[in-house]
Design an enzyme around this catalytic site. Sequence first.
Site, PDB file in Angstrom:
ATOM      1  N   LYS A   2       3.906   3.751  -9.851  1.00 50.09           N
ATOM      2  CA  LYS A   2       2.598   3.747  -9.250  1.00 50.09           C
ATOM      3  C   LYS A   2       1.591   3.597 -10.021  1.00 50.09           C
ATOM      4  CE  LYS A   2       4.890   6.855  -5.533  1.00 50.09           C
ATOM      5  NZ  LYS A   2       4.992   8.128  -5.263  1.00 50.09           N
ATOM      6  N   GLU A  29       0.828  -1.176   0.308  1.00 53.73           N
ATOM      7  CA  GLU A  29      -0.217  -0.053  -0.115  1.00 53.73           C
ATOM      8  C   GLU A  29       0.701   1.351  -0.024  1.00 53.73           C
ATOM      9  OE1 GLU A  29      -3.734   0.359  -0.039  1.00 53.73           O
ATOM     10  OE2 GLU A  29      -2.936   2.113  -0.603  1.00 53.73           O
TER      11      GLU A  29
END
Length: 411
Positions: A194, A118
Amino acid sequence: MKKIGLIGFGCVGQGLYLLLNSTGYEKAQIKSIAVKSKDKPRIAPNEILRYSADELIDDPEIDIIIEAIDDADAAFDIARKTIVAGKDFITANKKMVATHLEELTALAQLNNVVFRYESAVCGAIPIVQTIDNYFAYEPILSLRGIFNGTSNYILSKIFNEKLEYRVALKQAQDLGFAETDPTADVGGYDPKYKLIILALHAFGVYLANEDVLNFGIDSLNKEDIDFARERNLKIKLVPSIYQIDGKVFGYVLPEFVSEKDNLYQVENEFNGVNIEAGFAGAQFLYGRGAGSFPTASAVASDLDHVVNKRGYFYQKKIKPSTVADDANILIEVYTRFTNEAIQKVLAFENVTEGLFTEDFRQLTGYISLKQLKNVAHILKREKVSIIATGRRKLIGQKTTEKILEQEKRRA
Ligand code: HSE
């Protein structure tokens, strides 16, 4: 109580150590911390410091490895060894995850371990779990946002305080936002990693680093900033990925954003993600994208999932989207260059606005994503300014309307 081996004790590792001490998390505890240098003063007691990552992976008492080092190759080695050893694995290393996503997800499944990351995407914004879990059964139409705190910090300082690029970059480095080699930030590589991670959870596709176009903010100059200011626009570094009719395309480009865009208000190291979903409609997630505690907060969230043996769903992998043909995607970009030969290199499909002077050319127009990718190395070498306007077209698709609708909402 589960035992954690923490590898790396820099900005993220120390943040996690302090966070766990402060919250008194009771389901897991750091047993050992692997560090590189024996000479640095540390905030953790000497008894728990180790000087070899392998020692932690091989320790039978350690159940969970948390990796927070900088070097993506060394991190990959740690990832493989940990997973093969049957230990759950948490990492903050976006380059490593993006580069080896397919292999690591397969290896984790094979070894029945939980693998979570995460903190690798947008710091404290819970974007991976939101896309993976909340939107597991819902089509995502687009993800678009600010995924890099450093470049956003620099742009904010330039736009709001008229600071010089170098001064702002130095500040971002001093504040612990930037990568060790800040080219990853200002060149648009970090937000690309990302984007690649999110592409798997949102669309079920594995994208290779070399297949995703990225331009950064390092070629922008004062004239580009003035151009934006005169039009009441800001420039943001925007990774975006769209799905139309089951076809996915994404890229990272500096983009002009207007006051009506959520991203306009995202300043400094903050990140923001616009999600457009088939049934939920539009959502905007906003929070700190970089820094010790925000990143540690995301690691701590992973830790609780790992302790409870909750891995990601990867629901979209069951029926992945297909990747669109780059030749069919036309992106409108503003360009500025001094070498007139660049105009041929750009090969605009059509020019929508142009300014020619003795010193430079400033052209806005549509270029295919394929062409931009093909000539990206020349444009980077020649320091050509490339800024997306936010308008794009997909040739040969029925539902370009979906994108047009999104644009209307943003306009
Ligand atoms: N260098 C990264 C950034 C750190 O500036 O966003 C967080 O991933």
